[in-house]
Structures are given as C-alpha cells and as structure tokens.
Design a protein around this motif. Structure first.
Motif, PDB file in Angstrom:
ATOM      1  N   GLY A  97       0.800  -1.219   0.000  1.00  0.00           N
ATOM      2  CA  GLY A  97       0.000   0.000   0.000  1.00  0.00           C
ATOM      3  C   GLY A  97       0.828   1.262   0.000  1.00  0.00           C
ATOM      4  O   GLY A  97       1.942   1.287  -0.555  1.00  0.00           O
ATOM      5  N   LEU A  98       0.263   2.291   0.630  1.00  0.00           N
ATOM      6  CA  LEU A  98       0.880   3.618   0.602  1.00  0.00           C
ATOM      7  C   LEU A  98       0.804   4.255   1.979  1.00  0.00           C
ATOM      8  O   LEU A  98      -0.207   4.112   2.672  1.00  0.00           O
ATOM      9  N   ASP A  99       1.876   4.928   2.383  1.00  0.00           N
ATOM     10  CA  ASP A  99       1.900   5.635   3.662  1.00  0.00           C
ATOM     11  C   ASP A  99       2.539   6.998   3.450  1.00  0.00           C
ATOM     12  O   ASP A  99       3.757   7.114   3.381  1.00  0.00           O
ATOM     13  N   TYR A 100       1.697   8.025   3.329  1.00  0.00           N
ATOM     14  CA  TYR A 100       2.202   9.386   3.127  1.00  0.00           C
ATOM     15  C   TYR A 100       2.336  10.118   4.463  1.00  0.00           C
ATOM     16  O   TYR A 100       2.768  11.262   4.504  1.00  0.00           O
ATOM     17  N   HIS A 101       1.954   9.450   5.563  1.00  0.00           N
ATOM     18  CA  HIS A 101       2.108  10.063   6.884  1.00  0.00           C
ATOM     19  C   HIS A 101       3.588  10.049   7.276  1.00  0.00           C
ATOM     20  O   HIS A 101       4.172  11.077   7.557  1.00  0.00           O
ATOM     21  N   TYR A 102       4.174   8.866   7.280  1.00  0.00           N
ATOM     22  CA  TYR A 102       5.592   8.760   7.616  1.00  0.00           C
ATOM     23  C   TYR A 102       6.492   8.948   6.406  1.00  0.00           C
ATOM     24  O   TYR A 102       7.597   9.455   6.523  1.00  0.00           O
ATOM     25  N   ALA A 103       6.004   8.472   5.230  1.00  0.00           N
ATOM     26  CA  ALA A 103       6.773   8.589   3.993  1.00  0.00           C
ATOM     27  C   ALA A 103       8.229   8.153   4.173  1.00  0.00           C
ATOM     28  O   ALA A 103       9.160   8.839   3.771  1.00  0.00           O
ATOM     29  N   PHE A 104       8.424   6.977   4.795  1.00  0.00           N
ATOM     30  CA  PHE A 104       9.782   6.430   4.949  1.00  0.00           C
ATOM     31  C   PHE A 104      10.402   6.091   3.597  1.00  0.00           C
ATOM     32  O   PHE A 104      11.614   6.105   3.451  1.00  0.00           O
ATOM     33  N   GLU A 134      -3.087   8.144   5.134  1.00  0.00           N
ATOM     34  CA  GLU A 134      -3.066   9.486   4.528  1.00  0.00           C
ATOM     35  C   GLU A 134      -2.706   9.440   3.055  1.00  0.00           C
ATOM     36  O   GLU A 134      -2.016  10.332   2.541  1.00  0.00           O
ATOM     37  N   ALA A 135      -3.146   8.406   2.375  1.00  0.00           N
ATOM     38  CA  ALA A 135      -2.885   8.268   0.937  1.00  0.00           C
ATOM     39  C   ALA A 135      -4.147   7.756   0.247  1.00  0.00           C
ATOM     40  O   ALA A 135      -4.094   6.965  -0.688  1.00  0.00           O
ATOM     41  N   HIS A 136      -5.311   8.213   0.745  1.00  0.00           N
ATOM     42  CA  HIS A 136      -6.581   7.645   0.297  1.00  0.00           C
ATOM     43  C   HIS A 136      -6.798   7.794  -1.209  1.00  0.00           C
ATOM     44  O   HIS A 136      -7.222   6.853  -1.867  1.00  0.00           O
ATOM     45  N   HIS A 155      -6.585  -2.864   5.869  1.00  0.00           N
ATOM     46  CA  HIS A 155      -6.350  -3.174   7.281  1.00  0.00           C
ATOM     47  C   HIS A 155      -6.235  -1.895   8.084  1.00  0.00           C
ATOM     48  O   HIS A 155      -5.817  -0.864   7.563  1.00  0.00           O
ATOM     49  N   CYS A 156      -6.671  -1.945   9.350  1.00  0.00           N
ATOM     50  CA  CYS A 156      -6.699  -0.759  10.216  1.00  0.00           C
ATOM     51  C   CYS A 156      -7.326   0.400   9.451  1.00  0.00           C
ATOM     52  O   CYS A 156      -6.742   1.476   9.360  1.00  0.00           O
ATOM     53  N   TYR A 157      -8.502   0.176   8.932  1.00  0.00           N
ATOM     54  CA  TYR A 157      -9.091   1.160   8.029  1.00  0.00           C
ATOM     55  C   TYR A 157      -9.270   2.514   8.720  1.00  0.00           C
ATOM     56  O   TYR A 157      -9.843   2.596   9.808  1.00  0.00           O
ATOM     57  N   SER A 158      -8.785   3.569   8.064  1.00  0.00           N
ATOM     58  CA  SER A 158      -8.850   4.900   8.676  1.00  0.00           C
ATOM     59  C   SER A 158      -9.528   5.907   7.754  1.00  0.00           C
ATOM     60  O   SER A 158      -9.499   7.107   8.014  1.00  0.00           O
ATOM     61  N   GLY A 159     -10.113   5.425   6.662  1.00  0.00           N
ATOM     62  CA  GLY A 159     -10.762   6.341   5.724  1.00  0.00           C
ATOM     63  C   GLY A 159     -12.193   6.647   6.141  1.00  0.00           C
ATOM     64  O   GLY A 159     -12.659   6.226   7.198  1.00  0.00           O
TER      65      GLY A 159
END
Ligand code: NI
Length: 260
Positions: A97-104, A134-136, A155-159
């Motif tokens: 998936g995508l993670d723009y919160h941490y953007a490691f 944060e990459a919805h 998983h851990c849906y946050s949208g």
C-alpha cells in the motif's frame, strides 16, 4: 466468544521472541482466537510469516513489501514473493500500500511497489491486504485501475464511509483493531457502525495499537477479544453474533483460510 480470527498480527515482528510464540498462541486460543493471520512487510518478515504458519496449525501468512520498506526491497523481490506465495498457508499478498504520513520511502517508489504487487496478486489470484495511511486518493486510484480479481482487505481502516463505499464494489472489506476502543475515535466509530455487516473484519495489528485497557503495552492476539466486544457493542450484536459474522467475513475475504 469463540472462533474469532485475528486477521492481522505481526507475530513475525521482533517484539515477539521465537521462544515466546507458543505461549502467545495459547493465550490467543484461551481468549477464543483460534486463527491468526501473520502479515509480512518485507522479504525477511514474509519468510518468517510462512515459517510460523508452517509450524503452528492456527497460524496463516501473507507475503508482501510494506510501503515503509519499499525503498529497501531488492530488485528480485517480486520473484521471491511469487515463490513464497506458493506455500499452502499463504492466504494473501500483503501488506502492501501507501503511507504518506511517515513517507519512509519516497512516494514514487511506494507507488511502484504497490502497483507491482497488485499485479502479482492478480497473476496469483490472491486477495490483497492493504495499508493506507493518509494516501486515500492514490490508494483508491490504484485499486480502481487494478480491479484486484480476488478482492482484499483494507487493514486498520482509517478512511471515511464515503471512501469505503467506493471500495466496496471492488470486493474489498475493512478490518478494525484497537483504535475502536480509544477515546476521540468518533469518526472511526461512525464507519464501523455504517459499513455493511458483510464487510467487517477484526484484527489486533500486534504488536502495535493495543486496545484499552492494555493501551501502550505490547499488543497480542489474545486482546482481540477487547476489540470484538467494542465492535459488538457498536453494532448492537451479541458477542456470539459478532464472532459468527466476522469469522464468516474473514473466510470469505481469505478463501484459502476457509479451505483449511
Ligand atoms: Ni501491519
């Protein structure tokens, strides 16, 4: 509550020493959690997930490269995931998936790894386990483009509920963990209440996000019970009904689990 499935627990994380795993699995079983899916997040953790699934009857694996680790994936990663996915207890490709919160990992690398692994899941007809923080918009776009043929789970849906309604026709379901027990989770609780009953799954995301009153400690699958009780309360279901429904949903989301 019995027969619960923890659809996302990283027993392959270093927070769990190998010698401890039998006791962790036993505590889960004593708490009514009979099956646990262990998701990979890079190549070593994917190998470890497969190894654990082979060693314990109640454990299953997913294999994949998480957006945090995407930048470190070696050039041969897809070939290795393809080989690992042949294992009988691999139930999905993930977590991806995508993670723009941490953007490691830089965005373009995350996007490429997500796209490549969505294609691999299509080729192998495996469901996908998706991490979206944060990459919805990009997550939705890539999922609509790839139309994952075997569906999958956010998983851990946050949208939002609106986003979920766009994802449902793609055969996607949504799993919820300890965050449903946190104060100030109002928006999340609206999503849990508003989704179709067939779309709800449970997870712990161990070792992270332990539910209240264990919050701040290392999470483990036995604590799924606390998540389950809260979701049952939110939906107005009895604990038995909650267990039956979410377990049926997990089996539908991961057909390889139902077959064993
Ligand atoms: Ni995870």
């Amino acid at each position: 509550m019995n027969g619960l499935i923890d659809t996302h627990a990283h027993l392959n994380d270093e927070a769990f020493a190998p010698a401890e795993i039998p006791a962790v699995v036993e505590r889960a079983q004593a708490a009514g959690v009979g099956r646990i899916i262990v998701p990979g997040y890079d190549l070593p953790s994917s190998r470890r997930a497969v190894e654990l699934a082979e060693a314990f009857p109640g454990l299953y694996a997913t294999v994949g490269v998480h957006p945090h680790q995407a930048a470190e994936a070696p050039p041969y990663y897809l070939a290795e995931l393809r080989a690992l996915a042949r294992g009988g207890k691999v139930v999905a490709l993930g977590e991806i998936g995508l993670d723009y919160h941490y953007a490691f990992s830089p965005r373009e690398i995350q996007l490429r790894a997500f796209q490549e692994q969505l294609e691999l899941a299509g080729e192998l007809s495996l469901p996908v386990v998706i991490h979206d923080r944060e990459a919805h918009a990009d997550t939705l776009r890539l999922l609509v483009e790839s139309q994952p043929p075997a569906g999958g789970v956010l998983h851990c849906y946050s949208g939002s509920l609106e986003l979920a309604e766009q994802l449902l026709p793609l055969g996607l379901r949504f799993s919820f963990g300890g965050a449903v027990t946190f104060p100030n989770a109002r928006r999340l609780l609206e999503v849990v209440r508003g989704l179709p009953a067939e779309a709800l799954l449970l997870e712990t995301d161990s070792p992270y996000l332990a539910p209240v009153p264990q919050r701040g400690r290392r999470n483990e699958p036995a604590y799924l019970k606390l998540v389950a009780e809260r979701v049952a309360e939110l939906r107005g279901w009895t604990p038995e009904e909650l267990a039956l429904r979410t377990t049926a949903n997990a089996r539908a989301a991961f057909p390889a689990l139902a077959a064993q």
